[in-house]
Design an enzyme around this catalytic site. Structure first.
Site, PDB file in Angstrom:
ATOM      1  N   PHE A 132       1.963  -3.816  -6.522  1.00  0.00           N
ATOM      2  CA  PHE A 132       3.257  -3.984  -7.193  1.00  0.00           C
ATOM      3  C   PHE A 132       4.124  -4.957  -6.378  1.00  0.00           C
ATOM      4  O   PHE A 132       4.504  -4.647  -5.251  1.00  0.00           O
ATOM      5  CB  PHE A 132       3.946  -2.626  -7.328  1.00  0.00           C
ATOM      6  CG  PHE A 132       3.012  -1.540  -7.813  1.00  0.00           C
ATOM      7  CD1 PHE A 132       2.860  -0.351  -7.100  1.00  0.00           C
ATOM      8  CD2 PHE A 132       2.236  -1.718  -8.954  1.00  0.00           C
ATOM      9  CE1 PHE A 132       1.992   0.651  -7.534  1.00  0.00           C
ATOM     10  CE2 PHE A 132       1.356  -0.731  -9.386  1.00  0.00           C
ATOM     11  CZ  PHE A 132       1.240   0.462  -8.675  1.00  0.00           C
ATOM     12  N   ASP A 146       6.791  -6.302  -4.852  1.00  0.00           N
ATOM     13  CA  ASP A 146       8.176  -5.921  -4.510  1.00  0.00           C
ATOM     14  C   ASP A 146       8.667  -6.789  -3.367  1.00  0.00           C
ATOM     15  O   ASP A 146       8.143  -7.874  -3.119  1.00  0.00           O
ATOM     16  CB  ASP A 146       8.186  -4.447  -4.116  1.00  0.00           C
ATOM     17  CG  ASP A 146       7.525  -4.233  -2.753  1.00  0.00           C
ATOM     18  OD1 ASP A 146       7.968  -3.361  -1.998  1.00  0.00           O
ATOM     19  OD2 ASP A 146       6.570  -4.972  -2.452  1.00  0.00           O
ATOM     20  N   ASP A 170      -1.526  -0.154  -2.224  1.00  0.00           N
ATOM     21  CA  ASP A 170      -0.098  -0.486  -2.304  1.00  0.00           C
ATOM     22  C   ASP A 170       0.746   0.583  -1.629  1.00  0.00           C
ATOM     23  O   ASP A 170       1.626   0.295  -0.816  1.00  0.00           O
ATOM     24  CB  ASP A 170       0.306  -0.620  -3.784  1.00  0.00           C
ATOM     25  CG  ASP A 170       1.785  -0.871  -3.946  1.00  0.00           C
ATOM     26  OD1 ASP A 170       2.560   0.106  -3.935  1.00  0.00           O
ATOM     27  OD2 ASP A 170       2.183  -2.044  -4.019  1.00  0.00           O
TER      28      ASP A 170
HETATM   29  N1  LIG Z   1       5.031  -2.072  -3.879  1.00  0.00           N
HETATM   30  C1  LIG Z   1       5.794  -0.977  -4.044  1.00  0.00           C
HETATM   31  N2  LIG Z   1       7.125  -1.132  -4.124  1.00  0.00           N
HETATM   32  C2  LIG Z   1       7.871  -0.009  -4.291  1.00  0.00           C
HETATM   33  C3  LIG Z   1       7.344   1.266  -4.361  1.00  0.00           C
HETATM   34  C4  LIG Z   1       8.443   2.144  -4.507  1.00  0.00           C
HETATM   35  C5  LIG Z   1       8.452   3.650  -4.569  1.00  0.00           C
HETATM   36  N3  LIG Z   1       7.317   4.170  -5.257  1.00  0.00           N
HETATM   37  C6  LIG Z   1       6.639   5.281  -4.668  1.00  0.00           C
HETATM   38  C7  LIG Z   1       7.437   6.181  -3.844  1.00  0.00           C
HETATM   39  C8  LIG Z   1       7.007   7.470  -4.016  1.00  0.00           C
HETATM   40  C9  LIG Z   1       5.984   7.524  -5.060  1.00  0.00           C
HETATM   41  O1  LIG Z   1       4.711   7.612  -4.498  1.00  0.00           O
HETATM   42  C10 LIG Z   1       6.138   6.174  -5.751  1.00  0.00           C
HETATM   43  O2  LIG Z   1       4.929   5.645  -6.204  1.00  0.00           O
HETATM   44  C11 LIG Z   1       9.585   1.388  -4.529  1.00  0.00           C
HETATM   45  N4  LIG Z   1       9.201   0.099  -4.402  1.00  0.00           N
HETATM   46  C12 LIG Z   1      10.019  -1.092  -4.240  1.00  0.00           C
HETATM   47  O3  LIG Z   1      10.228  -1.279  -2.844  1.00  0.00           O
HETATM   48  C13 LIG Z   1      11.344  -2.158  -2.681  1.00  0.00           C
HETATM   49  C14 LIG Z   1      12.164  -1.678  -1.525  1.00  0.00           C
HETATM   50  O4  LIG Z   1      12.724  -0.436  -1.818  1.00  0.00           O
HETATM   51  P1  LIG Z   1      13.660   0.196  -0.648  1.00  0.00           P
HETATM   52  O5  LIG Z   1      12.816   0.090   0.642  1.00  0.00           O
HETATM   53  O6  LIG Z   1      13.943   1.598  -1.071  1.00  0.00           O
HETATM   54  O7  LIG Z   1      14.874  -0.732  -0.560  1.00  0.00           O
HETATM   55  C15 LIG Z   1      12.059  -2.204  -4.040  1.00  0.00           C
HETATM   56  O8  LIG Z   1      11.647  -3.423  -4.669  1.00  0.00           O
HETATM   57  C16 LIG Z   1      11.421  -1.045  -4.783  1.00  0.00           C
HETATM   58  O9  LIG Z   1      11.377  -1.291  -6.180  1.00  0.00           O
HETATM   59  C17 LIG Z   1       5.927   1.400  -4.276  1.00  0.00           C
HETATM   60  O10 LIG Z   1       5.319   2.502  -4.338  1.00  0.00           O
HETATM   61  N5  LIG Z   1       5.206   0.234  -4.110  1.00  0.00           N
END
Ligand SMILES: Nc1nc2c(c(CN[C@H]3C=C[C@H](O)[C@@H]3O)cn2[C@@H]2O[C@H](COP(=O)(O)O)[C@@H](O)[C@H]2O)c(=O)[nH]1
Length: 323
Positions: A224, A226, A298
């Site tokens: 994903f 991000d 991821d």
């Molecule tokens: N690649 C990827 N990016 C993810 C996630 C998650 C949360 N998901 C998991 C959490 C628990 C469950 O297991 C969900 O699956 C948030 N983000 C992104 O990170 C970015 C930073 O955010 P922060 O650090 O808060 O500011 C923001 O673009 C946010 O959209 C993910 O899993 N993968």
């Protein structure tokens, strides 16, 4: 009749195309190979074992309400960095607690009219979030489209995918335009679909691959794209920025949404995880280690990014509703 290419295939093709011609970012396959051999088999066993969604942060009633909850979370899961201290977990926990207070609070006919200030109140946030009105309009779109296309029942969206993650991503983008995370790079349409794919990954994770979370092709999801994972891949030496781009990112200068630099970071991040995955598959053919799905790789990378976010180098800064 030619089968139209599914959108996840377009994401993969976009990542391969951009990473092949990018000026300011490239993937270092040798470092990816090193990393693939540096992950212990115990870590790989842990990564590939079913993992319970942490109920402290997330709503997990494991019924249709969880689907609605995750649709809401992943409709507004983007761009926290402009507000110091605001993180994904505040959003996830805030929506969970709102649902625990009133399980109808996110019903489609209520979402369809939510305002920015109502969203702030729902999440019990002391101050407005970045892009708060935009987040509310995305939730209104979600509510309106659920009513129009799925009789207000999110489980109907899941049922229509008939157990295919690929099909569910197509359905989400078809019915909820706010998830349409694509742009143009050097005259070509490029796709990322971070929030659409993370929603599918979250449903799969919340139900541990069973029932409403059963997808026979979950392995087709890309990572994903991000702003947290590129930092980790850069620290691992797998993602390499040109000195000009490194200077901008490290100085916390904003990169415009749709700029070549932003697109190259996102596309090369996806490609880097594809390369890492292939290196793990090659290793597994020799030592039989378990090979994680991209969604598991991821999470591994993202959770490391979360742990190290206070000491890691700066992430790139783009104002966007896509990630
Ligand atoms: N690649 C990827 N990016 C993810 C996630 C998650 C949360 N998901 C998991 C959490 C628990 C469950 O297991 C969900 O699956 C948030 N983000 C992104 O990170 C970015 C930073 O955010 P922060 O650090 O808060 O500011 C923001 O673009 C946010 O959209 C993910 O899993 N993968």
């Amino acid at each position: 009749m030619a089968r139209s290419t599914d959108l996840i295939t377009r994401v993969r093709e976009s990542a391969a195309f951009v990473s092949g011609v990018a000026s300011d970012v490239h993937v270092n396959p040798e470092e990816a190979w090193q990393a693939a051999h540096g992950i212990s088999s115990q870590q790989l066993e842990h990564l590939t074992s079913p993992r319970a969604f942490d109920s402290e942060t997330h709503f997990t009633d494991n019924g249709p309400l969880t689907i609605l909850y995750l649709l809401c979370v992943d409709s507004i899961n983007f761009c926290f960095w402009p507000q110091r201290g605001l993180e994904y977990e505040h959003l996830a926990r805030g929506l969970k607690e709102a649902l625990l207070r009133d399980q109808h609070t996110l019903d489609a006919d209520r979402l369809a009219y939510i305002t920015g200030s109502q969203l702030q109140e729902l999440l019990s946030l002391p101050s407005p979030m970045p892009e708060q009105d935009k987040r509310a309009s995305l939730l209104r779109e979600l509510g309106q489209q659920l009513l129009t296309c799925f009789n207000g029942q999110p489980e109907k969206l899941i049922a229509r995918a008939e157990g295919s993650a690929v099909r569910l991503v197509d359905l989400i983008v078809e019915h909820f335009p706010g998830f349409r995370d694509c742009t143009v790079y050097r005259g070509r349409e490029v796709w990322f679909l971070k929030r659409a794919q993370i929603f599918v990954g979250d449903v799969w994770g919340a139900f541990q691959g069973e029932g409403l979370g059963r997808f026979d092709d979950i392995s087709q999801l890309t990572m994903f794209a991000d702003y947290r994972v590129p930092v980790v891949l850069r620290q691992m030496g797998i993602l390499v920025y040109s000195s000009q781009l490194a200077q901008k990112v490290d100085a916390r200068e904003e990169l415009a949404a749709g700029s070549e630099a932003e697109i190259e970071i996102r596309a090369c991040t996806i490609e880097a995880v594809e390369v890492l995955k292939r290196a793990l598959q090659e290793r597994s053919s020799r030592d039989g280690c378990p090979v994680p799905h991209n969604v598991q790789l991821d999470w591994f990378l993202w959770e490391r990014g979360e742990r190290e976010r206070d000491t890691a180098p700066p992430h790139h800064r783009t104002r966007t509703t896509f990630y």
